[in-house]
Scaffold this active site. Structure first.
Site, mmCIF file in Angstrom:
data_model
loop_
_atom_site.group_PDB
_atom_site.id
_atom_site.type_symbol
_atom_site.label_atom_id
_atom_site.label_comp_id
_atom_site.label_asym_id
_atom_site.label_seq_id
_atom_site.Cartn_x
_atom_site.Cartn_y
_atom_site.Cartn_z
ATOM 1 N N LYS A 1 -1.955 -2.731 8.182
ATOM 2 C CA LYS A 1 -3.039 -2.337 9.069
ATOM 3 C C LYS A 1 -2.912 -3.068 10.404
ATOM 4 O O LYS A 1 -2.541 -4.237 10.454
ATOM 5 C CB LYS A 1 -4.388 -2.654 8.409
ATOM 6 C CG LYS A 1 -4.646 -1.839 7.141
ATOM 7 C CD LYS A 1 -5.979 -2.183 6.517
ATOM 8 C CE LYS A 1 -6.243 -1.335 5.273
ATOM 9 N NZ LYS A 1 -7.535 -1.674 4.635
ATOM 10 N N HIS B 1 -2.669 2.429 -5.769
ATOM 11 C CA HIS B 1 -3.358 1.154 -5.588
ATOM 12 C C HIS B 1 -3.429 0.367 -6.889
ATOM 13 O O HIS B 1 -3.599 -0.860 -6.867
ATOM 14 C CB HIS B 1 -4.762 1.396 -5.027
ATOM 15 C CG HIS B 1 -5.047 0.595 -3.798
ATOM 16 N ND1 HIS B 1 -4.275 0.676 -2.657
ATOM 17 C CD2 HIS B 1 -6.006 -0.332 -3.527
ATOM 18 C CE1 HIS B 1 -4.753 -0.156 -1.741
ATOM 19 N NE2 HIS B 1 -5.792 -0.770 -2.244
ATOM 20 N N TYR C 1 -9.295 -10.990 -6.780
ATOM 21 C CA TYR C 1 -8.361 -10.912 -7.895
ATOM 22 C C TYR C 1 -8.485 -12.117 -8.818
ATOM 23 O O TYR C 1 -8.162 -12.035 -9.996
ATOM 24 C CB TYR C 1 -6.930 -10.790 -7.373
ATOM 25 C CG TYR C 1 -6.675 -9.494 -6.636
ATOM 26 C CD1 TYR C 1 -6.426 -8.321 -7.339
ATOM 27 C CD2 TYR C 1 -6.693 -9.443 -5.253
ATOM 28 C CE1 TYR C 1 -6.213 -7.125 -6.672
ATOM 29 C CE2 TYR C 1 -6.468 -8.254 -4.570
ATOM 30 C CZ TYR C 1 -6.233 -7.103 -5.296
ATOM 31 O OH TYR C 1 -6.025 -5.923 -4.620
ATOM 32 N N ARG D 1 0.859 -1.173 0.000
ATOM 33 C CA ARG D 1 0.000 0.000 0.000
ATOM 34 C C ARG D 1 0.900 1.229 0.000
ATOM 35 O O ARG D 1 2.023 1.195 0.504
ATOM 36 C CB ARG D 1 -0.899 0.017 1.240
ATOM 37 C CG ARG D 1 -1.797 -1.202 1.392
ATOM 38 C CD ARG D 1 -2.552 -1.143 2.715
ATOM 39 N NE ARG D 1 -3.462 -2.269 2.896
ATOM 40 C CZ ARG D 1 -3.135 -3.416 3.499
ATOM 41 N NH1 ARG D 1 -1.904 -3.566 3.997
ATOM 42 N NH2 ARG D 1 -4.009 -4.393 3.624
ATOM 43 N N ARG E 1 -0.673 -2.015 -6.782
ATOM 44 C CA ARG E 1 -0.982 -3.114 -5.848
ATOM 45 C C ARG E 1 -1.916 -4.124 -6.514
ATOM 46 O O ARG E 1 -1.708 -5.338 -6.416
ATOM 47 C CB ARG E 1 -1.607 -2.535 -4.578
ATOM 48 C CG ARG E 1 -2.008 -3.568 -3.521
ATOM 49 C CD ARG E 1 -2.380 -2.833 -2.234
ATOM 50 N NE ARG E 1 -3.101 -3.655 -1.286
ATOM 51 C CZ ARG E 1 -2.536 -4.445 -0.383
ATOM 52 N NH1 ARG E 1 -1.215 -4.562 -0.354
ATOM 53 N NH2 ARG E 1 -3.258 -5.136 0.477
ATOM 54 N N HIS F 1 -3.469 -9.368 3.531
ATOM 55 C CA HIS F 1 -4.912 -9.466 3.745
ATOM 56 C C HIS F 1 -5.194 -10.373 4.931
ATOM 57 O O HIS F 1 -4.608 -11.457 5.051
ATOM 58 C CB HIS F 1 -5.609 -10.050 2.510
ATOM 59 C CG HIS F 1 -5.722 -9.085 1.373
ATOM 60 N ND1 HIS F 1 -5.923 -9.482 0.073
ATOM 61 C CD2 HIS F 1 -5.667 -7.727 1.351
ATOM 62 C CE1 HIS F 1 -5.983 -8.408 -0.709
ATOM 63 N NE2 HIS F 1 -5.839 -7.342 0.047
#
Length: 301
Positions: free
Chosen positions: A174, A246, A281, A151, A249, A272
């Site tokens: 995150k 993004h 994806y 990111r 990414r 993730h």
């Protein structure tokens, strides 16, 4: 207790006891101002007067109001805030039931990630070629984004020490979760060139900092400036449409899956928490295969 007082108590709770950021608390406040205003217009001034039907009606109002109806994603976010408020009220014994618990948000449309082709990525990266200090930095940043699927916030937060022997980069995602992602030969060469011939010149313009990517004044490169330099590279490359950090990414994940990578591996590389997010994806890859099949097979059309 009035609804307004309940909102203020909840905001103090999330700010002080849960330690949420000022930006998050401000976003909660914006959502709850709308909610409290709607309740007041309905004649509901105390939390105990609110029932599940009122919360459901509020959700319908957000989707159908004459002035700027909200998208499903925005409604889901606002309902999440409202749920937090009512859960807090029950936990504090200010009401007898959590009336928002069973209220369902609108179904979100599945949005497929947008990726660009390998050829377009090559054009984008070539647009940063050069020996100027900014070209060296921009090349290193874009190569690293595409090589790792980072990111943009993870990339600009990198310190020099997070690049481990130029073969692996330590990304902090995150929830402050760290992951190690391998770096390919092109990105490795670009980062090494920047560290040797670019970063020292930028670093001399400002105070000492461990940041890997530096701006014009020798300070850590910001997300907005990183976004702007990627857009500028896309314009120089002649790429049409919206190209953002993004995009790289998404392209990273899509190209890995198209090349045969296991979805669980891609999940780990992207950071993730759930494989279901990564599986979006695979839909992109399936669409690409379907298009190729339709174009190439004599009996597909």
């Amino acid at each position: 207790m009035t609804v307004a007082a309940a909102v203020e108590a909840f905001l103090r709770h999330v700010a002080i006891e849960r330690g949420l950021s000022a930006n998050t608390v401000a976003a909660y406040r914006r959502d709850l101002v709308v909610y409290a205003g709607w309740l007041e217009a309905e004649g509901l001034t105390e939390p105990g007067q609110v029932i599940a039907l009122h919360v459901s009606a509020f959700v319908r109002h957000l989707a159908t109001r004459a002035e700027s109806p909200l998208t499903a994603a925005s409604i889901a976010r606002m309902l999440s805030t409202v749920r937090g408020l009512h859960r807090f009220l029950l936990e504090e014994s200010l009401v007898d039931a959590d009336v928002a618990h069973d209220v369902k948000p609108p179904k979100l449309a599945t949005r497929l990630p947008k990726a660009i082709s390998i050829e377009q990525v090559t054009l984008l990266l070539a647009a940063t070629d050069g020996e100027d200090v900014h070209q060296l930095r921009d090349k290193a940043l874009l190569e690293l984004l595409y090589a790792t699927g980072a990111r943009i916030s993870e990339a600009v937060d990198l310190n020099v020490d997070d690049v481990l022997d130029l073969d692996v980069v330590r990304l902090t995602g995150k929830g402050d979760k760290q992951r190690l992602v391998p770096v390919g030969s092109f990105a490795r060469a670009a980062v090494e060139a920047y560290l040797v011939r670019g970063r020292p010149l930028l670093s001399a313009r400002g105070p000492a900092t461990p940041a890997l990517f530096l701006g014009l004044r020798g300070r850590r490169l910001g997300r907005q400036n990183a976004w702007l330099l990627i857009r500028a590279a896309a314009e120089r490359a002649g790429l049409e449409g919206h190209v953002s950090p993004h995009t790289l990414r998404h392209s990273f994940a899509t190209h890995l899956l198209a090349g045969g990578a296991d979805v669980r591996v891609v999940q780990e590389l992207l950071g993730h928490s759930s494989v279901s997010t990564t599986q979006l994806y695979t839909l992109v890859t399936a669409d690409t295969l379907r298009d190729m099949y339709t174009t190439a097979h004599p009996r597909a059309r």
